[in-house]
Design an enzyme around this catalytic site. Structure first.
Site, mmCIF file in Angstrom:
data_model
loop_
_atom_site.group_PDB
_atom_site.id
_atom_site.type_symbol
_atom_site.label_atom_id
_atom_site.label_comp_id
_atom_site.label_asym_id
_atom_site.label_seq_id
_atom_site.Cartn_x
_atom_site.Cartn_y
_atom_site.Cartn_z
ATOM 1 N N LYS A 83 45.033 69.330 62.810
ATOM 2 C CA LYS A 83 44.426 69.120 61.494
ATOM 3 C C LYS A 83 43.416 70.225 61.227
ATOM 4 C CE LYS A 83 43.757 64.556 59.707
ATOM 5 N NZ LYS A 83 43.045 63.296 59.901
HETATM 6 C C1 E4P Z 1 43.306 60.999 57.413
HETATM 7 O O1 E4P Z 1 43.999 61.600 58.199
HETATM 8 C C2 E4P Z 1 41.951 60.530 57.667
HETATM 9 O O2 E4P Z 1 41.822 60.286 59.046
HETATM 10 C C3 E4P Z 1 41.635 59.218 56.997
HETATM 11 O O3 E4P Z 1 42.748 58.721 56.289
HETATM 12 C C4 E4P Z 1 40.352 59.190 56.265
HETATM 13 O O4 E4P Z 1 40.178 57.906 55.726
HETATM 14 P P1 E4P Z 1 38.772 57.390 55.191
HETATM 15 O O5 E4P Z 1 38.493 58.066 53.886
HETATM 16 O O6 E4P Z 1 38.958 55.916 55.027
HETATM 17 O O7 E4P Z 1 37.747 57.741 56.234
#
Ligand code: E4P
Length: 214
Positions: A83
């Site tokens: 990521k």
């Molecule tokens: C995506 O890969 C993130 O880990 C995640 O969906 C973020 O979600 P949040 O906005 O609920 O923290």
């Protein structure tokens, strides 16, 4: 639509995997911190539970160090997807990683234009954060529609991974739009599996069955 679970809690991953619905896992630095486990150890354990894409995020903010971190993470297992945040340095890193065959998930996407840039740089996945847009009174799912339209216009192969999903409605809308993947917390997956009419219907069937036996 592929379903990824968005968590660093191993018991949640094991349980959802046992339902036969999990195609992959996403983590982020906040989720890793919440798991209480060292990052690499956590990733190694996840690779033993799920045979599918597992997103692991870099924490560097300069392209060169992002690339080094990404290559290091990618060595853990063939299923690791790195990521990379959607900043200019991140785009540079994605370009290099894509040329080296390292799979990337471009994260923290909040506009369709950003999603087009990530695709041009060679991202494998784009992660638009719908819940965080809803949090600031902007319709998160509209972003998924816009990205889908742009990617269809130009035959772009980058996969849309709807992220920051907070409700069953995000799941339903993502599927209707044609998101390639959704990542959702365990709590949302549980909500999706249940329907009050299913529970009532089953209770009635079982009660009638008991009566019929008498
Ligand atoms: C995506 O890969 C993130 O880990 C995640 O969906 C973020 O979600 P949040 O906005 O609920 O923290």
């Amino acid at each position: 639509m592929k379903i990824f679970i968005d968590t660093g809690i191993l018991d949640e991953i094991r349980e959802a995997v046992s339902w036969g619905i999990v195609d992959g896992v996403t983590t982020n630095p906040s989720l890793v911190a919440k798991s209480g486990k060292p990052f690499r150890e956590l990733l190694e354990e996840i690779t033993r539970i799920v045979d599918g894409p597992i997103s692991a995020e870099v924490v560097s903010t300069k392209a060169d160090s992002m690339v080094r971190e990404a290559e290091d993470l990618a060595k853990i297992h063939r299923n690791i997807v790195v990521k990379i945040p959607l900043i200019v340095e991140g785009l540079k890193a994605i370009k290099v990683l894509s040329a080296k065959g390292v799979k990337t998930n471009c994260t923290l996407c909040f506009s369709a234009s950003q999603a087009l840039l990530a695709a041009k740089a060679g991202a494998t996945y784009i992660s638009p954060f719908v819940g965080r847009l809803d949090d600031i009174s902007t319709e998160g799912m509209q972003l998924i529609r816009d990205i889908r339209q742009i990617y269809v216009n130009y035959g772009i192969k980058t996969l849309i991974l709807t992220a920051s999903a907070r409700s069953p409605m995000h799941f339903l809308e993502a599927a209707k739009i044609g998101s390639d993947v959704i990542t959702a917390p365990f709590a949302v997956l549980k909500q999706l599996a249940h329907h009050p009419l299913t529970d009532l219907g089953l209770a009635k069937f079982l009660a009638d069955w008991e009566k019929a036996k008498k």
